[in-house]
Design a protein around this motif. Structure first.
Motif, PDB file in Angstrom:
ATOM      1  N   VAL A  10      -7.605   7.494 -14.778  1.00  0.00           N
ATOM      2  CA  VAL A  10      -6.667   6.771 -15.638  1.00  0.00           C
ATOM      3  C   VAL A  10      -5.391   6.523 -14.854  1.00  0.00           C
ATOM      4  N   SER A  11      -4.930   5.260 -14.845  1.00  0.00           N
ATOM      5  CA  SER A  11      -3.647   4.939 -14.223  1.00  0.00           C
ATOM      6  C   SER A  11      -2.549   5.072 -15.265  1.00  0.00           C
ATOM      7  N   LEU A  12      -1.562   5.910 -14.978  1.00  0.00           N
ATOM      8  CA  LEU A  12      -0.427   6.092 -15.884  1.00  0.00           C
ATOM      9  C   LEU A  12       0.660   5.059 -15.637  1.00  0.00           C
ATOM     10  N   THR A  13       0.580   4.366 -14.515  1.00  0.00           N
ATOM     11  CA  THR A  13       1.656   3.456 -14.094  1.00  0.00           C
ATOM     12  C   THR A  13       1.052   2.121 -13.681  1.00  0.00           C
ATOM     13  N   PRO A  14       0.682   1.271 -14.639  1.00  0.00           N
ATOM     14  CA  PRO A  14      -0.072   0.059 -14.315  1.00  0.00           C
ATOM     15  C   PRO A  14       0.740  -1.061 -13.674  1.00  0.00           C
ATOM     16  N   GLU A  15       2.063  -1.058 -13.842  1.00  0.00           N
ATOM     17  CA  GLU A  15       2.859  -2.185 -13.367  1.00  0.00           C
ATOM     18  C   GLU A  15       3.029  -2.154 -11.847  1.00  0.00           C
ATOM     19  N   THR A  16       3.164  -3.346 -11.246  1.00  0.00           N
ATOM     20  CA  THR A  16       3.395  -3.450  -9.806  1.00  0.00           C
ATOM     21  C   THR A  16       4.769  -2.896  -9.457  1.00  0.00           C
ATOM     22  N   GLY A  17       4.823  -2.044  -8.445  1.00  0.00           N
ATOM     23  CA  GLY A  17       6.098  -1.478  -8.013  1.00  0.00           C
ATOM     24  C   GLY A  17       5.950  -0.051  -7.533  1.00  0.00           C
ATOM     25  N   ASN A  18       7.058   0.521  -7.119  1.00  0.00           N
ATOM     26  CA  ASN A  18       7.108   1.909  -6.671  1.00  0.00           C
ATOM     27  C   ASN A  18       7.567   2.753  -7.849  1.00  0.00           C
ATOM     28  N   HIS A  19       6.767   3.737  -8.239  1.00  0.00           N
ATOM     29  CA  HIS A  19       6.972   4.414  -9.519  1.00  0.00           C
ATOM     30  C   HIS A  19       7.531   5.825  -9.359  1.00  0.00           C
ATOM     31  N   ASN A  20       8.298   6.218 -10.373  1.00  0.00           N
ATOM     32  CA  ASN A  20       8.815   7.580 -10.491  1.00  0.00           C
ATOM     33  C   ASN A  20       8.632   7.966 -11.947  1.00  0.00           C
ATOM     34  N   LEU A  21       7.927   9.051 -12.197  1.00  0.00           N
ATOM     35  CA  LEU A  21       7.493   9.380 -13.551  1.00  0.00           C
ATOM     36  C   LEU A  21       7.956  10.770 -13.945  1.00  0.00           C
ATOM     37  N   PHE A  66       7.760  13.699 -17.493  1.00  0.00           N
ATOM     38  CA  PHE A  66       7.115  14.003 -18.765  1.00  0.00           C
ATOM     39  C   PHE A  66       8.071  14.691 -19.732  1.00  0.00           C
ATOM     40  N   SER A  67       7.735  14.595 -21.026  1.00  0.00           N
ATOM     41  CA  SER A  67       8.397  15.415 -22.037  1.00  0.00           C
ATOM     42  C   SER A  67       7.901  16.852 -21.888  1.00  0.00           C
ATOM     43  N   PRO A  68       8.576  17.821 -22.533  1.00  0.00           N
ATOM     44  CA  PRO A  68       8.171  19.230 -22.344  1.00  0.00           C
ATOM     45  C   PRO A  68       6.711  19.495 -22.697  1.00  0.00           C
ATOM     46  N   ASP A  69       6.202  18.847 -23.741  1.00  0.00           N
ATOM     47  CA  ASP A  69       4.808  19.057 -24.139  1.00  0.00           C
ATOM     48  C   ASP A  69       3.860  18.030 -23.533  1.00  0.00           C
ATOM     49  N   ARG A  70       4.392  17.181 -22.642  1.00  0.00           N
ATOM     50  CA  ARG A  70       3.632  16.145 -21.946  1.00  0.00           C
ATOM     51  C   ARG A  70       3.025  15.114 -22.901  1.00  0.00           C
ATOM     52  N   LYS A  71       3.559  15.013 -24.115  1.00  0.00           N
ATOM     53  CA  LYS A  71       3.090  14.004 -25.057  1.00  0.00           C
ATOM     54  C   LYS A  71       3.566  12.620 -24.641  1.00  0.00           C
ATOM     55  N   TYR A  72       4.772  12.588 -24.049  1.00  0.00           N
ATOM     56  CA  TYR A  72       5.366  11.330 -23.625  1.00  0.00           C
ATOM     57  C   TYR A  72       5.703  11.396 -22.131  1.00  0.00           C
ATOM     58  N   TYR A  73       5.868  10.221 -21.554  1.00  0.00           N
ATOM     59  CA  TYR A  73       6.417  10.174 -20.202  1.00  0.00           C
ATOM     60  C   TYR A  73       7.269   8.929 -20.034  1.00  0.00           C
ATOM     61  N   ILE A  74       8.194   9.012 -19.090  1.00  0.00           N
ATOM     62  CA  ILE A  74       9.054   7.882 -18.751  1.00  0.00           C
ATOM     63  C   ILE A  74       8.674   7.419 -17.358  1.00  0.00           C
ATOM     64  N   ASP A  75       8.354   6.142 -17.260  1.00  0.00           N
ATOM     65  CA  ASP A  75       7.951   5.531 -15.999  1.00  0.00           C
ATOM     66  C   ASP A  75       9.045   4.569 -15.553  1.00  0.00           C
ATOM     67  N   THR A  76       9.662   4.864 -14.405  1.00  0.00           N
ATOM     68  CA  THR A  76      10.653   3.961 -13.824  1.00  0.00           C
ATOM     69  C   THR A  76      10.072   3.374 -12.548  1.00  0.00           C
ATOM     70  N   PRO A  78       0.793  -1.232   0.000  1.00  0.00           N
ATOM     71  CA  PRO A  78       0.000   0.000   0.000  1.00  0.00           C
ATOM     72  C   PRO A  78       0.820   1.274   0.000  1.00  0.00           C
ATOM     73  N   TYR A  79       2.142   1.153   0.113  1.00  0.00           N
ATOM     74  CA  TYR A  79       2.996   2.340   0.078  1.00  0.00           C
ATOM     75  C   TYR A  79       3.539   2.625  -1.323  1.00  0.00           C
ATOM     76  N   PHE A  80       3.377   1.697  -2.266  1.00  0.00           N
ATOM     77  CA  PHE A  80       3.873   1.922  -3.621  1.00  0.00           C
ATOM     78  C   PHE A  80       3.186   3.141  -4.229  1.00  0.00           C
ATOM     79  N   ILE A  81       3.978   4.045  -4.774  1.00  0.00           N
ATOM     80  CA  ILE A  81       3.432   5.250  -5.403  1.00  0.00           C
ATOM     81  C   ILE A  81       3.109   4.963  -6.863  1.00  0.00           C
TER      82      ILE A  81
END
Length: 763
Positions: free
Chosen positions: A443-454, A456-466, A427-430
């Motif tokens: 809408v969930s932007l980070t569907p995978e199990t884990g603790n996420h750090n996200l 965005f690109s400058p225009d927010r068209k893309y994002y990187i999810d770690t 329950p602490y996973f962000i």
């Protein structure tokens, strides 16, 4: 103090305790009690393993640097043995390639600078790529160059224009209430200027230089100070102050080079119960030269607040007020024509409102505001009608909104972080989400199990999810924001290199808390050379500060806990009741009750852990912590000596009356009552059982050093044995390299009954 949340289901807890005690007797393991040679080997092995692990990169977070068009980004990837490479990624396809030929670049840099270059350790002070990607701008030391990636020609340049984009998602949190409003002396229309002379307000006509006095009741003792213009320049909101001096604390630097005397250092430091400056708001009408006292009590907690005007309407403004004691939060509207007020938001609680986590965002064009509250038992986001105060829930459920990432006013969407929404997961996973103002279309932007750090690109068209878990290496994915569709996997960490060192990655363990219902989460670190036939002492790393949760959630193959474990311990970390990021009831356990520190949950958790892992010897339990963790680790020996046998406490706030005002009144309440003294380690020093080691920095500016020294004084007066280490010149710390070594030695002596290597013996 006993909380209703902690009183439930007593019978199941007693049954569990009896079960654990019976299980412990059936283990039949011999205790790990190393001899001097084995102990020396363990220290050496711990040091080597720590070095080996730290030379393996984790890449828990890649930091993308986007080009201006948002079509590509580069990042630096860490490699083994503290080397690295640079990569470029095409956003549309997700195709990744090295940003340049590292061998060639090293050669031309070496030629340009005359200094040897390691291709795997190219040091670039700055780096940028043109949108077409074949020209790079580099800063090497203090000189700038253009690099043509077609022929690897390097030329000096005066063009230092590199597009920088902060790829981390910017939190649009409200301004801190700790900072006073900025004062703009000139009116918005540019025609008038405000001055303060002799504690009174004057307005100056800039064209004619005519000066008019607005107030006459100000003085040097109670002056008018901060002020804010209305948008139409017709009124000024100003504050008559009742100043209170902030008292000082002191310390002496004993070992300043070049001196033969100690140096006294003093600084302002408000402690619980100290008086604060009060600010009474007034409205001054410039044309009428008339003042109106705002019909509201003085602001006697924090400074003058930021004002929020109703769109282009200069008649009404709102401000936020937190009452001292943290049990009431208001958004108050003021009518500048009459001075009358009404509450747009008026939240009250019997325990506490976590002030520094209140989020507010004002939407003047629609006369609305966004605001977070725990009034339904969980931290959620509300949409508020700023005219009449009507509220509607945007988020709802048994989960916690952790932060607001951004607000799209046009699409009427909120982008936020939350934890606890996904069933069957820590329950602490962000995780990251977006939702409409109406609470629909989550809408969930980070569907995978884990603790996420996200990010965005400058225009927010893309994002990187770690994302990662404490024992699962990180994965970085490039996704489309509109659909959340994965474009490509950018990085995928592996365990192999870590496991090849022999290390045992931390294990996640969950057990029921004191109510027999609530899950308590923690991690366990084992020694790599654990003998299945032996039992090992347990050491808890504690930090129970109510302001957050503290058990690591991202990949953690190395760290002090594992390093200590290598000496022959099982090391654990737990988030007990009273810490944050769970339900309001879970958090409320700390209210006027910091000494509880979640110990009932921690002890049950360790007993359950020992039932699962028979090598854990909970007849030999140690505990260590710094700051609030230092307070709790000492408290463990005072309040729970039947379980904890040895403690190391660094820079502990051993009495909440000695520590900083803002932190302690938030959780222990105001006014300062007898419960402060009742829960003080100093008051309870005579109860000490077990072995205690105190560490303090003489230059600690976070927790006054006298907190530890007064505890030592009380222990001496109670004729108690303990160890104390005062480190000259050290600030708020766990003791640094020396203190950490002494901490390990202490546990080796008192829990393993062994002698650590003697650094005073020449090798």
């Amino acid at each position: 103090m006993i909380h209703a949340f902690a009183q439930k289901s007593i019978i199941p807890v007693l049954f569990i305790l009896a079960f654990f005690q019976a299980s412990a007797q059936q283990k039949g393991l011999s205790p790990y009690l190393p001899n001097a040679g084995e102990m020396a080997d363990a220290y050496q092995r711990s040091g080597k393993l720590d070095t080996a692990l730290r030379n393996i990169p984790t890449n828990n977070d890649i930091i993308p640097f986007w080009n201006q068009s948002g079509t590509a980004f580069w990042y630096k990837k860490n490699l083994p043995n503290k080397t690295w490479e640079y990569y470029n990624v095409d956003a549309a396809t997700g195709k990744r390639k090295t940003a340049f030929n590292h061998e060639k670049l090293a050669q031309i840099i070496e030629k340009a600078t005359g200094k040897k270059q390691n291709p795997s350790k190219i040091q670039l002070t700055a780096l940028g790529f043109a949108d077409q990607g074949n020209i790079s701008t580099l800063k090497i030391q203090d000189k700038w160059y253009h690099l043509n990636l077609n022929d690897y020609s390097l030329s000096a340049t005066k063009d230092t224009n590199i597009y920088y984009y902060n790829a981390k998602s910017p939190l649009q949190q409200r301004r801190s209430r700790w900072q006073n409003i900025s004062i703009n002396r000139v009116s918005p229309d540019g025609k008038k200027e405000m001055l303060i002379r002799g504690g009174n307000l004057f307005v100056v006509d800039i064209a004619t230089k005519t000066k008019t006095q607005l107030s006459t009741d100000g003085s040097a003792d109670k002056p008018y100070g901060d002020f804010t213009w209305s948008p139409d320049s017709k009124n000024v909101v100003a504050y008559k102050t009742d100043p209170k001096e902030i008292k000082k604390v002191h310390y002496v630097l004993s070992s300043v080079p070049g001196t033969t005397r100690g140096e006294l250092r003093s600084r302002e430091y408000a402690q619980p119960g100290d008086d604060f400056t009060a600010y009474q708001p007034y409205v001054f009408n410039i044309a009428a030269k008339k003042s109106i006292k705002v019909n509201a009590e003085p602001i006697d907690f924090f400074g003058p607040p930021e004002l929020h005007w109703r769109g282009n309407n200069s008649r009404y403004y709102t401000y936020e007020k937190v009452d001292r004691g943290h049990q009431r939060f208001r958004v108050i509207e003021v009518d500048v024509l009459t001075g009358e007020t009404k509450n747009i938001i008026d939240e009250k609680t019997k325990t506490f409102i976590y002030e520094s986590r209140i989020y507010t965002r004002y939407l003047p064009k629609t006369n609305e505001m966004l605001y977070t509250s725990e009034q339904d038992g969980w931290r959620h986001l509300y949409l508020v009608n700023a005219l009449n105060g009507e509220q509607s829930l945007i988020t709802k459920g048994s989960y916690v909104v952790r932060d607001i990432d951004s607000v799209d006013v046009v699409k009427r969407q909120v982008w936020f972080r939350a934890c606890g929404m996904n069933a069957g997961e820590d329950p602490y996973f962000i995780h990251y989400y977006r939702i409409g103002f109406d609470g629909k279309n989550l809408v969930s932007l980070t569907p995978e199990t884990g603790n996420h750090n996200l990010s965005f690109s400058p225009d927010r068209k893309y994002y990187i999810d770690t994302y990662s878990q404490v024992n699962v290496p990180p994965v970085s994915e490039l996704r489309l924001t509109a659909s959340t569709k994965k474009i490509a996997e950018i990085e995928h960490g592996q365990k192999d290199a870590f496991l090849a060192t022999g290390v045992k990655l931390p294990e996640v363990f969950v057990a029921k808390g004191r109510d027999g219902i609530t899950d308590i989460w923690g991690i366990v670190c084992f020694p790599s050379k654990m003998d299945a036939g032996k039992s090992y002492p347990v050491i808890e790393n504690i930090y129970a500060g109510p302001h957050d949760s503290f058990v690591p959630k991202s990949f953690l193959p190395a760290g002090e806990m594992q390093s200590i474990a290598e000496l022959g311990f099982i090391v654990v970390q737990i988030d007990g009741m009273g810490t944050a990021n769970r339900s309001k009831a879970f958090h409320d356990v700390c209210w006027k009750n910091i000494a509880d520190a979640g110990f009932p949950d921690r002890i049950l958790w360790m007993k359950a852990m020992a039932a699962k892992y028979p090598n854990a010897d909970i007849s030999r339990v140690g505990i260590y912590g710094t700051s609030a963790g230092g307070q709790s680790s000492t408290g463990a020996l005072l309040s729970h000596p039947e379980f904890y046998k040895a403690a190391v406490s660094a820079c502990g706030c051993h009495d909440n009356r000695i520590d900083k005002q803002w932190w302690n009144e938030q959780w222990m309440g105001y006014p300062v009552g007898p419960h402060y003294a009742e829960q003080s380690n100093i008051t309870n020093a005579a109860k000490l059982q077990g072995s205690l080691f105190l560490i303090v920095g003489e230059a600690d500016e976070n927790v006054p050093p006298e907190s530890t020294y007064r505890l030592a004084d009380a222990l001496i007066k109670a004729n108690k044995d303990f160890d104390i280490l005062s480190i000259p010149g050290m600030g708020h710390s766990d003791g640094g390299t020396y203190g950490r070594r002494r901490k390990r030695d202490f546990f080796v002596k008192h829990l393993l009954n062994a002698e650590p290597p003697n650094p005073n013996v020449s090798k």
